[in-house]
Scaffold this active site. Structure first.
Site, PDB file in Angstrom:
ATOM      1  N   ARG A  32       0.848  -1.211   0.000  1.00 55.81           N
ATOM      2  CA  ARG A  32       0.000   0.000   0.000  1.00 55.81           C
ATOM      3  C   ARG A  32       0.884   1.261   0.000  1.00 55.81           C
ATOM      4  O   ARG A  32       0.604   2.214  -0.713  1.00 55.81           O
ATOM      5  CB  ARG A  32      -0.919   0.018   1.221  1.00 55.81           C
ATOM      6  CG  ARG A  32      -1.762  -1.231   1.404  1.00 55.81           C
ATOM      7  CD  ARG A  32      -3.041  -1.233   0.583  1.00 55.81           C
ATOM      8  NE  ARG A  32      -3.836  -2.402   0.934  1.00 55.81           N
ATOM      9  CZ  ARG A  32      -3.819  -3.568   0.252  1.00 55.81           C
ATOM     10  NH1 ARG A  32      -3.091  -3.689  -0.836  1.00 55.81           N
ATOM     11  NH2 ARG A  32      -4.566  -4.583   0.649  1.00 55.81           N
ATOM     12  N   GLU A 177     -13.896 -14.999   8.708  1.00 56.10           N
ATOM     13  CA  GLU A 177     -13.763 -14.403   7.374  1.00 56.10           C
ATOM     14  C   GLU A 177     -13.365 -15.446   6.327  1.00 56.10           C
ATOM     15  O   GLU A 177     -12.186 -15.733   6.155  1.00 56.10           O
ATOM     16  CB  GLU A 177     -12.723 -13.274   7.389  1.00 56.10           C
ATOM     17  CG  GLU A 177     -12.566 -12.618   6.011  1.00 56.10           C
ATOM     18  CD  GLU A 177     -11.547 -11.478   5.961  1.00 56.10           C
ATOM     19  OE1 GLU A 177     -10.826 -11.268   6.945  1.00 56.10           O
ATOM     20  OE2 GLU A 177     -11.491 -10.805   4.930  1.00 56.10           O
ATOM     21  N   LYS A 222     -17.610 -12.252   8.295  1.00 50.03           N
ATOM     22  CA  LYS A 222     -17.018 -11.246   7.396  1.00 50.03           C
ATOM     23  C   LYS A 222     -16.859 -11.861   6.004  1.00 50.03           C
ATOM     24  O   LYS A 222     -15.852 -12.511   5.712  1.00 50.03           O
ATOM     25  CB  LYS A 222     -15.665 -10.778   7.945  1.00 50.03           C
ATOM     26  CG  LYS A 222     -14.947  -9.798   7.023  1.00 50.03           C
ATOM     27  CD  LYS A 222     -13.858  -9.013   7.729  1.00 50.03           C
ATOM     28  CE  LYS A 222     -13.086  -8.159   6.748  1.00 50.03           C
ATOM     29  NZ  LYS A 222     -12.258  -7.150   7.383  1.00 50.03           N
ATOM     30  N   SER A 264     -13.969  -5.505   1.583  1.00 46.58           N
ATOM     31  CA  SER A 264     -14.186  -4.824   0.299  1.00 46.58           C
ATOM     32  C   SER A 264     -13.502  -5.566  -0.849  1.00 46.58           C
ATOM     33  O   SER A 264     -13.993  -5.504  -1.990  1.00 46.58           O
ATOM     34  CB  SER A 264     -13.767  -3.354   0.360  1.00 46.58           C
ATOM     35  OG  SER A 264     -12.424  -3.173   0.732  1.00 46.58           O
ATOM     36  N   GLY A 265     -12.385  -6.225  -0.595  1.00 49.95           N
ATOM     37  CA  GLY A 265     -11.838  -7.180  -1.550  1.00 49.95           C
ATOM     38  C   GLY A 265     -11.281  -6.652  -2.863  1.00 49.95           C
ATOM     39  O   GLY A 265     -11.015  -7.445  -3.751  1.00 49.95           O
ATOM     40  N   GLY A 266     -11.159  -5.328  -2.990  1.00 48.32           N
ATOM     41  CA  GLY A 266     -10.648  -4.773  -4.238  1.00 48.32           C
ATOM     42  C   GLY A 266     -11.697  -3.969  -4.996  1.00 48.32           C
ATOM     43  O   GLY A 266     -11.440  -3.462  -6.092  1.00 48.32           O
ATOM     44  N   SER A 292     -16.677  -3.861   7.082  1.00 50.19           N
ATOM     45  CA  SER A 292     -15.412  -4.072   7.787  1.00 50.19           C
ATOM     46  C   SER A 292     -14.340  -3.924   6.717  1.00 50.19           C
ATOM     47  O   SER A 292     -13.641  -4.875   6.389  1.00 50.19           O
ATOM     48  CB  SER A 292     -15.377  -5.462   8.433  1.00 50.19           C
ATOM     49  OG  SER A 292     -14.103  -5.696   8.999  1.00 50.19           O
ATOM     50  N   ARG A 295      -9.262  -1.590   2.275  1.00 50.66           N
ATOM     51  CA  ARG A 295      -8.966  -0.674   1.170  1.00 50.66           C
ATOM     52  C   ARG A 295     -10.080   0.332   0.892  1.00 50.66           C
ATOM     53  O   ARG A 295      -9.812   1.505   0.642  1.00 50.66           O
ATOM     54  CB  ARG A 295      -8.666  -1.480  -0.103  1.00 50.66           C
ATOM     55  CG  ARG A 295      -7.302  -2.097  -0.083  1.00 50.66           C
ATOM     56  CD  ARG A 295      -7.183  -3.208  -1.091  1.00 50.66           C
ATOM     57  NE  ARG A 295      -7.850  -4.431  -0.642  1.00 50.66           N
ATOM     58  CZ  ARG A 295      -7.921  -5.560  -1.347  1.00 50.66           C
ATOM     59  NH1 ARG A 295      -7.377  -5.612  -2.544  1.00 50.66           N
ATOM     60  NH2 ARG A 295      -8.516  -6.626  -0.869  1.00 50.66           N
TER      61      ARG A 295
HETATM   62  P1  13P Z   1     -10.328  -5.217   2.254  1.00 54.21           P
HETATM   63  O1  13P Z   1     -11.592  -4.488   2.618  1.00 54.21           O
HETATM   64  O2  13P Z   1      -9.259  -4.332   1.696  1.00 54.21           O
HETATM   65  O3  13P Z   1     -10.617  -6.435   1.422  1.00 54.21           O
HETATM   66  O4  13P Z   1      -9.716  -5.745   3.617  1.00 54.21           O
HETATM   67  C1  13P Z   1     -10.549  -6.285   4.568  1.00 54.21           C
HETATM   68  C2  13P Z   1      -9.861  -7.343   5.311  1.00 54.21           C
HETATM   69  O5  13P Z   1      -9.799  -7.307   6.516  1.00 54.21           O
HETATM   70  C3  13P Z   1      -9.275  -8.462   4.563  1.00 54.21           C
HETATM   71  O6  13P Z   1      -8.877  -9.474   5.431  1.00 54.21           O
END
Ligand code: 13P
Length: 343
Positions: A32, A177, A222, A264-266, A292, A295
């Site tokens: 990042r 998650e 999550k 959010s995953g990208g 949660s 990014r």
């Molecule tokens: P992102 O929202 O960037 O995907 O990160 C969340 C997270 O905690 C991934 O493990």
């Protein structure tokens, strides 16, 4: 008085609030920082996280909990105040990433198993002393040719269940998650494939959680949203993502689970916000549905800051804006005009 697992879980998903995932490992935060040309050091990581946690309005109004990395939960602000104390003073709950990362699963090319169960009971007890009241463990499921395999899903679900049991035993709320990737090595799958794999994954995860006697009322899920792979070229509407995602939950997530807080995953910041808001407009949801994000909450703030102390206020403004937008989305009240006004 010690708060129960249920009270902590409910507080994490209280109306209009969500979580800040600031638990990037040292290798992820380096990636990042590379984007803004900043060297990742103990001090720059501290400065960045301190900027976010001292964004008082954002933290007090919109952030119920912060997921930290091992280094950060032990780190002090420039003036010597523990970062954990800054989070608590804002009324937010400190949490901790406890998994050891996703490692190649032997015999299953392209798939991973998340490590970190050995000695986890001891680490959880220490993290609780350091102030953590919830934890996170991320399992990674990649979609590709012939992937995922049932074996990889099962192995990861069992690890999540073992983790969740150790957390609850330690008085810590587990965030479970299982991330079905949108940006894996082969991210060309369509939304229907993500839908199918996420259903399969959540089915197995809840089967293993129940078998491991996890108290579903004292955990948070999550998950990923149901979206096409990043390189699929498929165009979908926010409404389709929202409807498919909620339909998958209705089929797989027991109503005893108090809350679902998305990764959010990208996804782009505003894109993730819109989809979250549309989900919360769907009537009769049995769970709280919130964010949660890592990014999607941090990206604009990181860019506005750029690693320069004179830009701390700008970084905090950008962070406040995304937190505010996602708070509205958690209530189903976000509107695209609000994004344009800020721009
Ligand atoms: P992102 O929202 O960037 O995907 O990160 C969340 C997270 O905690 C991934 O493990």
């Amino acid at each position: 008085m010690t708060e129960s697992l249920q009270e902590i879980a409910r507080r994490l998903v209280s109306p209009g609030k969500g979580l800040l995932a600031a638990d990037e490992s040292s290798s992820t935060i380096k990636k990042r920082f590379d984007q803004i040309g900043l060297t990742s050091t103990f001090d720059t990581r501290r400065d960045y996280r301190e900027m976010l946690f001292r964004a008082d309005e954002a933290m007090q109004k919109y952030i119920s909990g912060v997921i930290l990395y091992d280094e950060t939960i032990r780190q002090n602000a420039q003036d010597g105040t523990p970062l954990v104390d800054i989070i608590k003073a804002a009324g937010s709950i400190p949490g901790i990433k406890v998994d050891g990362g996703a490692k190649p699963l032997p015999g299953f090319p392209g798939e991973t198993i998340t490590e970190g169960l050995d000695g986890l009971d001891t680490r959880l007890a220490e993290y609780r002393r350091l102030g953590a009241r919830f934890a996170k463990w991320r399992a990674v499921i990649a979609i590709g040719k012939g992937l995922p395999t049932e074996e990889a899903i099962r192995a990861n679900a069992q690890a999540l269940a073992r983790y969740a049991g150790l957390c609850q035993q330690a008085g810590i709320v587990p965030i479970v998650e299982p991330e079905v990737l949108m940006d894996g090595a082969e991210a060309t799958h369509d939304i229907a494939r993500c839908d199918e794999v996420t259903r399969q994954t959540l089915d197995v995860v809840f089967e293993e959680l129940v078998r491991a006697r996890i108290d579903l009322t004292g955990m948070i899920l999550k998950p990923n949203m149901i979206v096409p792979g990043k390189d699929s070229g498929q165009i979908v509407t926010g409404q389709e993502v929202a409807e498919r995602t909620v339909a998958v939950f209705h089929a797989t997530v027991p109503h005893a689970v108090p809350g679902i807080a998305f990764l959010s995953g990208g996804q782009e910041g505003a894109e993730a916000t819109e989809r979250l808001s549309l989900m919360n407009q769907i009537p009769n949801l049995p769970w709280k549905i919130t964010f949660s994000f890592g990014r999607a909450l941090q990206h604009s703030s990181l860019e506005a800051w750029g690693g320069k102390s004179e830009n701390v206020a700008a970084g905090q403004r950008a962070f406040l804006h995304r937190c505010h937008m996602n708070s509205l989305a958690a209530l189903g009240e976000w509107q695209p005009e609000l994004e344009r006004q800020a721009a």
